[in-house]
Write an enzyme that holds these catalytic residues in place. Structure first.
Site, mmCIF file in Angstrom:
data_model
loop_
_atom_site.group_PDB
_atom_site.id
_atom_site.type_symbol
_atom_site.label_atom_id
_atom_site.label_comp_id
_atom_site.label_asym_id
_atom_site.label_seq_id
_atom_site.Cartn_x
_atom_site.Cartn_y
_atom_site.Cartn_z
ATOM 1 C CG ASP A 165 -1.984 -1.067 1.182
ATOM 2 O OD1 ASP A 165 -1.755 -2.115 0.566
ATOM 3 O OD2 ASP A 165 -3.049 -0.863 1.801
ATOM 4 C CE LYS A 228 -5.456 2.010 2.545
ATOM 5 N NZ LYS A 228 -4.304 1.345 3.207
ATOM 6 C CE LYS A 264 -6.889 -1.395 2.591
ATOM 7 N NZ LYS A 264 -5.509 -1.881 2.873
#
Length: 328
Positions: A165, A228, A264
């Site tokens: 991430d 995300k 996400k």
């Protein structure tokens, strides 16, 4: 009876083509718009609708569990805490509840940690097929020297992280330097190698929904496998309007390229009813193909406890205290 998805514990790599990216299309980026009033009206309709009930709600909540990136990102993280979190990832809901639901073997989507906690997480999850995700690139601000951010990705992959991430440089979005954002994301993607890369946009710091739309497109063009919302450290994290903008960017990207990119939402999603709302949004905007952990994840630490309480109520007719469903 709840039916378990037999593929729920598989990595995204096993089920979906990696996003190879494409050349930066500034005409497409420049044409991206976001009608705030229309977006907010659409988002406002979601929580107020009649929710799914009884065994259907239980089924949706089990799906939500399978899509959770169970996360600990605290300064006082220890190997012991990570081992407890990994145990919860393997057995996210009490065994007797899963037996009653016919959901034996249910696990979360991944365990998300800082780089220093990758080794204990990998060891604790050995044999489970649950991937370790690591936050990287100077998380959460992303302001460390660029070569160190790239090196951090490489070290995390070497340590066993199968998902990375990363955080983007917000200044590139705020100044409209889309080439710089694209180049940065391409380098991060290359450093990840076989590991999937989730691009954290930190949407609460991007200023406008239009910027969110443009940043989403640029990161996907550069090869992000997921986009995300947030680090969870900003003052504003995942929201339904932001999610709608990002999801529609994913839909547009899929329409033009045929490639599915995952989504996400992270930060502030702590209640089972919120999880149901996000799942409904995904189903309506992207379709059933995205209702799987290989294309949708919740970034969460406390959400699982509330979902477990709701599942226990479905099975027994009684609510239990929150402390009986600790995350780790």
């Amino acid at each position: 009876m709840v039916v378990k998805d037999k593929d729920q514990t598989l990595l995204p790599q096993a089920l979906e083509q990696r996003n190879p990216g494409m050349a930066l299309d500034l005409d497409w980026v420049g044409a991206a718009q976001a009608n705030r009033s229309a977006i907010e009206r659409r988002a406002a309709t979601l929580p107020g609708r009649r929710s799914v009930k009884k065994e259907y709600q239980a089924a949706w909540l089990c799906r939500a569990v399978s899509c959770i990136d169970l996360t600990t990102l605290a300064g006082d993280d220890t190997a012991g805490r990570v081992r407890r979190l990994a145990a919860k990832a393997r057995q996210p809901v009490r065994a007797d509840i899963l037996d009653a639901l016919g959901m034996q073997g249910l696990t979360v989507g991944a365990v998300c940690v800082y780089h220093d906690m990758i080794a204990p997480a990998v060891a604790a999850l050995e044999g489970s097929n649950i991937p370790v995700a690591a936050v990287s690139t100077g998380f959460p601000a992303g302001l460390s020297p660029f070569h160190l951010r790239v090196q951090e990705i490489e070290e995390s992959v070497k340590a066993g992280a199968r998902e990375i991430d990363i955080v983007i440089s917000r200044r590139h979005v705020l100044t409209g330097d889309w080439q710089a954002l694209y180049d940065e994301m391409r380098e991060f993607r290359a450093a990840c190698g076989e590991a999937h890369v989730k691009a954290i946009l930190a949407t609460g710091e991007l200023g406008t929904l239009r910027n969110v739309a443009k940043a989403s497109l640029v990161c996907m063009m550069a090869g992000a496998d997921f986009i995300k919302t947030s680090t969870g450290k900003e003052s504003v994290n995942a929201t339904l309007p932001v999610s709608l903008v990002m999801i529609r960017a994913i839909r547009d990207y899929h329409t033009r390229t045929g490639v599915k990119v995952g989504y996400k939402p992270a930060g502030g999603i702590s209640k089972a009813k919120d999880a149901l709302t996000y799942l409904a949004l995904i189903k309506e905007e992207l379709g059933d193909a995205w209702l799987s952990p290989h294309l949708f994840r919740f970034g969460a630490s406390s959400l699982l406890g509330d979902i477990e309480r709701q599942l226990e109520h479905h099975v027994t007719g009684r609510y239990s205290a929150s402390y009986r469903h600790a995350a780790g």
